[in-house]
Motif scaffolding. Structure first.
Motif, PDB file in Angstrom:
ATOM      1  N   LEU A  93      24.843 -38.379 -26.440  1.00  0.00           N
ATOM      2  CA  LEU A  93      26.176 -39.341 -25.895  1.00  0.00           C
ATOM      3  C   LEU A  93      25.638 -40.716 -25.731  1.00  0.00           C
ATOM      4  N   ILE A  94      26.276 -41.887 -26.361  1.00  0.00           N
ATOM      5  CA  ILE A  94      25.733 -43.208 -25.992  1.00  0.00           C
ATOM      6  C   ILE A  94      27.280 -43.755 -25.528  1.00  0.00           C
ATOM      7  N   HIS A  95      26.691 -44.172 -24.312  1.00  0.00           N
ATOM      8  CA  HIS A  95      27.992 -44.567 -23.513  1.00  0.00           C
ATOM      9  C   HIS A  95      28.424 -46.108 -23.724  1.00  0.00           C
ATOM     10  N   PRO A 118      28.385 -38.618 -30.954  1.00  0.00           N
ATOM     11  CA  PRO A 118      29.352 -38.843 -29.898  1.00  0.00           C
ATOM     12  C   PRO A 118      29.224 -40.244 -29.277  1.00  0.00           C
ATOM     13  N   ILE A 119      30.257 -41.006 -28.817  1.00  0.00           N
ATOM     14  CA  ILE A 119      30.010 -42.333 -28.374  1.00  0.00           C
ATOM     15  C   ILE A 119      31.222 -42.550 -27.137  1.00  0.00           C
ATOM     16  N   LEU A 120      30.920 -43.299 -26.365  1.00  0.00           N
ATOM     17  CA  LEU A 120      32.012 -43.940 -25.423  1.00  0.00           C
ATOM     18  C   LEU A 120      32.080 -45.160 -25.561  1.00  0.00           C
ATOM     19  N   ILE A 121      33.231 -45.950 -25.440  1.00  0.00           N
ATOM     20  CA  ILE A 121      33.344 -47.297 -25.385  1.00  0.00           C
ATOM     21  C   ILE A 121      33.236 -48.010 -24.169  1.00  0.00           C
ATOM     22  N   GLN A 122      32.208 -49.150 -24.217  1.00  0.00           N
ATOM     23  CA  GLN A 122      31.816 -49.663 -22.943  1.00  0.00           C
ATOM     24  C   GLN A 122      33.048 -50.898 -22.773  1.00  0.00           C
ATOM     25  N   VAL A 123      33.757 -50.988 -21.625  1.00  0.00           N
ATOM     26  CA  VAL A 123      34.889 -51.763 -21.501  1.00  0.00           C
ATOM     27  C   VAL A 123      34.372 -52.806 -20.257  1.00  0.00           C
ATOM     28  N   ASN A 124      34.490 -53.946 -20.319  1.00  0.00           N
ATOM     29  CA  ASN A 124      34.148 -55.121 -19.362  1.00  0.00           C
ATOM     30  C   ASN A 124      35.429 -55.328 -18.684  1.00  0.00           C
ATOM     31  N   VAL A 125      35.630 -54.357 -17.757  1.00  0.00           N
ATOM     32  CA  VAL A 125      37.133 -54.182 -17.038  1.00  0.00           C
ATOM     33  C   VAL A 125      37.204 -55.774 -16.299  1.00  0.00           C
ATOM     34  N   MET A 158      33.778 -45.963 -20.818  1.00  0.00           N
ATOM     35  CA  MET A 158      32.740 -46.254 -19.860  1.00  0.00           C
ATOM     36  C   MET A 158      32.736 -47.803 -19.275  1.00  0.00           C
ATOM     37  N   THR A 159      32.590 -47.860 -17.909  1.00  0.00           N
ATOM     38  CA  THR A 159      32.598 -49.380 -17.493  1.00  0.00           C
ATOM     39  C   THR A 159      31.453 -49.418 -16.208  1.00  0.00           C
ATOM     40  N   ILE A 160      30.898 -50.680 -16.091  1.00  0.00           N
ATOM     41  CA  ILE A 160      29.972 -51.141 -15.326  1.00  0.00           C
ATOM     42  C   ILE A 160      30.737 -52.116 -14.379  1.00  0.00           C
ATOM     43  N   PRO A 161      31.193 -51.952 -13.234  1.00  0.00           N
ATOM     44  CA  PRO A 161      32.242 -52.909 -12.404  1.00  0.00           C
ATOM     45  C   PRO A 161      30.998 -53.679 -11.898  1.00  0.00           C
ATOM     46  N   PRO A 162      31.560 -54.956 -11.254  1.00  0.00           N
ATOM     47  CA  PRO A 162      31.036 -55.772 -10.510  1.00  0.00           C
ATOM     48  C   PRO A 162      30.183 -55.299  -9.281  1.00  0.00           C
ATOM     49  N   ASP A 195      38.496 -37.839 -23.457  1.00  0.00           N
ATOM     50  CA  ASP A 195      38.581 -36.873 -22.166  1.00  0.00           C
ATOM     51  C   ASP A 195      37.654 -37.449 -21.241  1.00  0.00           C
ATOM     52  N   GLU A 196      36.630 -38.208 -21.613  1.00  0.00           N
ATOM     53  CA  GLU A 196      35.455 -38.740 -20.817  1.00  0.00           C
ATOM     54  C   GLU A 196      35.664 -40.165 -20.157  1.00  0.00           C
ATOM     55  N   LEU A 197      35.392 -40.173 -18.814  1.00  0.00           N
ATOM     56  CA  LEU A 197      35.381 -41.496 -18.125  1.00  0.00           C
ATOM     57  C   LEU A 197      33.845 -41.759 -17.553  1.00  0.00           C
TER      58      LEU A 197
END
Ligand SMILES: *Cc1c(COP(=O)(O)O)cnc(C)c1O
Length: 227
Positions: A93-95, A118-125, A158-162, A195-197
């Motif tokens: 999986l590539i996040h 399989p991948i996830l989309i990284q979102v800059n929330v 996927m996200t990386i928050p502050p 399905d994945e977070l």
């Protein structure tokens, strides 16, 4: 290591059960970036079933030596399109996919080796200049264009928050990612799964689980401080 791993798994189970989820609805990604090979091997012996790596070159060395061991490998760092060819050979999986250019490169190399990546989309929330990831309002359009790539399977976000090291400060960003996931899911786009977070790190994973995380990425609590 074994004690720390068990402690982390207990905390994950407790957080999940505390909000009415089953413990096995949350998977632990043991983030082994900068950790030497022997330490990664030790982590697998201690029960890590998924390893998270951030750098392609470093991951290749570990993967080549440890690929026969019973662990999956996930990529969680910033990925350049010119490294796509290596990524599709290693990662379950590539996040961190945040552009059509990168998704297209992954699709091309995945096709060459006859696999679906399989991948996830990284979102800059939080819309931070310093972070990778696509902005929330552009995410649906990106997902729609990726849906036509035959050798890519989108599994979630996927996200990386502050970095606050204060779970209650970052909780709204986790909730926002979950809401975005629901909105995209409602579109019922062919070839897109939501399905994945992937969210939650050492300082905030319990809050992330309460907000719906299915993958938590934990380094420090397992391996100790990185140098
Ligand atoms: C390093 C890293 C982690 C792990 O962080 P810890 O605070 O050590 O648990 C998680 N996710 C990403 C994307 C990382 O780069």
């Amino acid at each position: 290591m074994k004690k720390r791993m068990e402690r982390v798994k207990e905390r994950i189970a407790k957080a999940a059960e505390g909000c009415g989820r089953s413990a096995d609805s949350v998977r632990l990604v043991a983030v082994s970036k900068t950790m030497p090979m022997e330490v990664v091997r030790e982590a697998i012996d201690a029960g890590a079933t998924v390893l998270g790596e951030n750098y392609i070159q470093e991951a290749r060395e570990k993967f080549n030596a440890l690929a026969s061991l019973p662990a999956a490998w996930h990529f969680i760092g910033h990925l350049q399109s010119n490294k796509a060819k290596y990524a599709v050979r290693m990662f379950d999986l590539i996040h961190s996919v945040d552009s059509l250019k990168l998704a297209t490169a992954l699709d091309r190399y995945a096709e060459k080796i006859d696999r679906v990546q399989p991948i996830l989309i990284q979102v800059n929330v939080a819309r931070e200049d310093s972070k990778s990831g696509i902005y929330p309002e552009d995410t649906l359009a990106l997902v729609k264009s990726i849906a036509s790539l035959k050798n890519i399977l989108v599994r979630g976000l996927m996200t990386i928050p502050p970095y606050f090291n204060a779970p209650e400060e970052v909780r709204p960003f986790f909730a926002a990612l979950r809401e975005l996931r629901e909105r995209i899911k409602d579109e019922a786009i062919a070839n897109i799964h939501m399905d994945e977070l992937s969210m939650g790190m050492t300082g905030d994973f319990e809050a992330a689980i309460e907000e719906g995380a299915t993958l938590v990425r934990i380094g420090t609590a397992i391996f100790g401080e990185r140098h």
